[in-house]
Enzyme design. Sequence first.
Site, PDB file in Angstrom:
ATOM      1  N   ASN A   1     -10.010  -0.050   0.093  1.00  0.00           N
ATOM      2  CA  ASN A   1      -8.344   0.155   0.106  1.00  0.00           C
ATOM      3  C   ASN A   1      -7.852  -0.773  -0.989  1.00  0.00           C
ATOM      4  O   ASN A   1      -8.074  -1.621  -1.112  1.00  0.00           O
ATOM      5  CB  ASN A   1      -7.791  -0.622   1.193  1.00  0.00           C
ATOM      6  CG  ASN A   1      -6.442  -0.608   1.317  1.00  0.00           C
ATOM      7  OD1 ASN A   1      -5.663  -0.324   0.366  1.00  0.00           O
ATOM      8  ND2 ASN A   1      -5.926  -1.010   2.532  1.00  0.00           N
TER       9      ASN A   1
ATOM     10  N   HIS B   1      -3.091   7.516   1.921  1.00  0.00           N
ATOM     11  CA  HIS B   1      -3.724   6.237   1.638  1.00  0.00           C
ATOM     12  C   HIS B   1      -5.179   5.866   2.194  1.00  0.00           C
ATOM     13  O   HIS B   1      -5.252   6.237   3.138  1.00  0.00           O
ATOM     14  CB  HIS B   1      -2.659   5.118   1.895  1.00  0.00           C
ATOM     15  CG  HIS B   1      -3.111   3.809   2.057  1.00  0.00           C
ATOM     16  ND1 HIS B   1      -3.599   3.333   0.676  1.00  0.00           N
ATOM     17  CD2 HIS B   1      -3.020   3.011   2.712  1.00  0.00           C
ATOM     18  CE1 HIS B   1      -3.986   1.985   0.976  1.00  0.00           C
ATOM     19  NE2 HIS B   1      -3.543   1.470   2.144  1.00  0.00           N
TER      20      HIS B   1
ATOM     21  N   CYS C   1       1.012  -1.107  -0.031  1.00  0.00           N
ATOM     22  CA  CYS C   1       0.051   0.091  -0.066  1.00  0.00           C
ATOM     23  C   CYS C   1       0.945   1.288   0.129  1.00  0.00           C
ATOM     24  O   CYS C   1       0.195   2.257  -0.408  1.00  0.00           O
ATOM     25  CB  CYS C   1      -1.040  -0.099   1.223  1.00  0.00           C
ATOM     26  SG  CYS C   1      -1.996  -1.384   1.073  1.00  0.00           S
TER      27      CYS C   1
HETATM   28  N1  ACO Z   1     -18.248  -8.023  10.211  1.00  0.00           N
HETATM   29  C1  ACO Z   1     -18.379  -8.348  11.505  1.00  0.00           C
HETATM   30  N2  ACO Z   1     -17.472  -8.538  12.561  1.00  0.00           N
HETATM   31  C2  ACO Z   1     -16.134  -8.671  11.932  1.00  0.00           C
HETATM   32  C3  ACO Z   1     -16.057  -8.529  10.856  1.00  0.00           C
HETATM   33  C4  ACO Z   1     -16.700  -8.208   9.820  1.00  0.00           C
HETATM   34  N3  ACO Z   1     -16.446  -7.915   8.481  1.00  0.00           N
HETATM   35  N4  ACO Z   1     -14.453  -8.538  10.764  1.00  0.00           N
HETATM   36  C5  ACO Z   1     -14.132  -8.886  12.222  1.00  0.00           C
HETATM   37  N5  ACO Z   1     -15.198  -8.837  13.025  1.00  0.00           N
HETATM   38  C6  ACO Z   1     -15.225  -8.999  14.127  1.00  0.00           C
HETATM   39  C7  ACO Z   1     -14.273  -9.903  14.720  1.00  0.00           C
HETATM   40  O1  ACO Z   1     -14.399 -11.475  14.725  1.00  0.00           O
HETATM   41  C8  ACO Z   1     -14.288  -9.788  16.320  1.00  0.00           C
HETATM   42  O2  ACO Z   1     -15.262 -10.600  16.871  1.00  0.00           O
HETATM   43  P1  ACO Z   1     -14.856 -11.329  18.456  1.00  0.00           P
HETATM   44  O3  ACO Z   1     -14.906 -10.063  19.426  1.00  0.00           O
HETATM   45  O4  ACO Z   1     -16.456 -11.867  18.620  1.00  0.00           O
HETATM   46  O5  ACO Z   1     -13.853 -12.200  18.048  1.00  0.00           O
HETATM   47  C9  ACO Z   1     -14.741  -8.239  16.341  1.00  0.00           C
HETATM   48  O6  ACO Z   1     -15.355  -8.011  15.100  1.00  0.00           O
HETATM   49  C10 ACO Z   1     -13.718  -7.148  16.544  1.00  0.00           C
HETATM   50  O7  ACO Z   1     -12.583  -7.617  15.819  1.00  0.00           O
HETATM   51  P2  ACO Z   1     -11.413  -6.668  15.742  1.00  0.00           P
HETATM   52  O8  ACO Z   1     -10.522  -7.156  14.708  1.00  0.00           O
HETATM   53  O9  ACO Z   1     -10.577  -6.423  17.219  1.00  0.00           O
HETATM   54  O10 ACO Z   1     -11.907  -5.394  15.210  1.00  0.00           O
HETATM   55  P3  ACO Z   1     -11.399  -3.922  15.031  1.00  0.00           P
HETATM   56  O11 ACO Z   1     -12.263  -2.939  15.788  1.00  0.00           O
HETATM   57  O12 ACO Z   1      -9.845  -3.985  15.247  1.00  0.00           O
HETATM   58  O13 ACO Z   1     -11.658  -3.614  13.564  1.00  0.00           O
HETATM   59  C11 ACO Z   1     -10.372  -3.473  11.397  1.00  0.00           C
HETATM   60  C12 ACO Z   1     -10.980  -4.521  12.269  1.00  0.00           C
HETATM   61  C13 ACO Z   1     -11.462  -2.736  10.683  1.00  0.00           C
HETATM   62  C14 ACO Z   1      -9.712  -4.367  10.294  1.00  0.00           C
HETATM   63  C15 ACO Z   1      -9.386  -2.624  12.071  1.00  0.00           C
HETATM   64  O14 ACO Z   1      -8.490  -3.381  12.843  1.00  0.00           O
HETATM   65  C16 ACO Z   1      -8.378  -2.078  11.032  1.00  0.00           C
HETATM   66  O15 ACO Z   1      -9.071  -1.184  10.187  1.00  0.00           O
HETATM   67  N6  ACO Z   1      -7.136  -2.337  11.119  1.00  0.00           N
HETATM   68  C17 ACO Z   1      -6.291  -1.608   9.954  1.00  0.00           C
HETATM   69  C18 ACO Z   1      -6.086  -2.631   8.919  1.00  0.00           C
HETATM   70  C19 ACO Z   1      -6.010  -1.999   7.692  1.00  0.00           C
HETATM   71  O16 ACO Z   1      -6.319  -1.104   7.271  1.00  0.00           O
HETATM   72  N7  ACO Z   1      -5.430  -2.923   6.841  1.00  0.00           N
HETATM   73  C20 ACO Z   1      -5.446  -2.729   5.077  1.00  0.00           C
HETATM   74  C21 ACO Z   1      -3.801  -3.057   4.632  1.00  0.00           C
HETATM   75  S1  ACO Z   1      -2.608  -2.156   5.734  1.00  0.00           S
HETATM   76  C22 ACO Z   1      -3.086  -0.558   5.229  1.00  0.00           C
HETATM   77  O17 ACO Z   1      -3.259  -0.270   4.299  1.00  0.00           O
HETATM   78  C23 ACO Z   1      -2.788   0.731   6.113  1.00  0.00           C
END
Ligand code: ACO
Length: 319
Positions: A276, A246, A113
């Site tokens: 993304n 980004h 990215c």
């Molecule tokens: N729909 C519903 N529930 C979901 C989903 C979904 N799509 N995905 C995960 N969950 C659930 C999980 O299973 C978890 O459930 P549990 O508590 O029963 O185990 C709960 O939601 C919380 O999961 P987390 O992973 O802790 O959620 P978080 O609040 O951290 O959000 C997210 C997840 C959106 C991925 C966040 O961590 C994030 O944005 N991280 C950055 C990732 C990113 O941007 N990656 C792109 C590549 S790198 C870059 O470009 C910078």
Amino acid sequence: MTYAKILGTGSYLPAKTLSNHDLAKIVDTSDEWITTRTGIKTRHIAADNEKCSDLAVAAAQNALEAAGVDAAEIDLIVVATSTPDMQFPATATIVQQKLGISGCPAFDVQAVCAGFMYAITTANAYIKSGMAKKALVIGADVFSRIMDWTDRRTCVLFGDGAGAVVLGASDEPGILHSKLLADGNYGYLLQTPGWIANGAVCGTPFLQMDGPGVFKFAVKALAKVAEDVIAEAGLTPEQIDWLVPHQANYRILESTAKHLKLGMEKVVLTVQDHGNTSAASIPLALDWGVRHGSIQRGHTLLLEGIGGGFAWGAVLVKY
Ligand code: ACO
């Protein structure tokens, strides 16, 4: 002094879209969960016969047209991608062939990215040193191909697309400063650990991610690099007209803006419509800002991005 100036921008998005509601039909998720956590509402998905190079060529043609530059004038092609058409040759040489030109150097850079930050910084160095006069810099990715469409933690986040800029040597200020960083110790947070060997796909050819780990790393690293690149250029955040970040997650880009004390009205936002798109996301957002009349000639832009590696960077541009 020679600068690399942005002569034109372009982009391409595949026709097919996939909304959060569509996704809720294939994995256990909801529009509410995706919107609240990421800001994403919909994304574009490449057709089965559309390759990374097809998206890249469409964006490149769009940028060449905007710049008023003929493809034959291009003397450098750099494509940022981590979803190339094939193992080799480089997608940049395929783009070159599809544009009907030959001879100039053409190569890919792979910084996921952050790829566009690495690609534009490389092209800037070519132009400043006199090794190129007109460069085509493209970010193109088809992450839909490396998604596990049963994994709700990752498949809701990404989309396909391409963005491009034509850079030209100029006496007028263009790219003002750039800063790239990487730290391989954090590679485990985000990877697609697959490869080809002995005629087979080995490892795991689907994207894997520690979402919260990526989030924490990204917020800190982006705030620091944004602050540093501005200070090293002798500017202050108030002098930034547009932050072109980004587009991974609304909350991440909001946090960078807050750190710089920039209002959200100064941030180009496309994450809601594109998801993304990895290396494509920054040039796509840039082109959106230009074509919607927000970004004007003379504006100072801060481009910044981070991705797997980890690799990250920021580029300051006088548009
Ligand atoms: N729909 C519903 N529930 C979901 C989903 C979904 N799509 N995905 C995960 N969950 C659930 C999980 O299973 C978890 O459930 P549990 O508590 O029963 O185990 C709960 O939601 C919380 O999961 P987390 O992973 O802790 O959620 P978080 O609040 O951290 O959000 C997210 C997840 C959106 C991925 C966040 O961590 C994030 O944005 N991280 C950055 C990732 C990113 O941007 N990656 C792109 C590549 S790198 C870059 O470009 C910078």
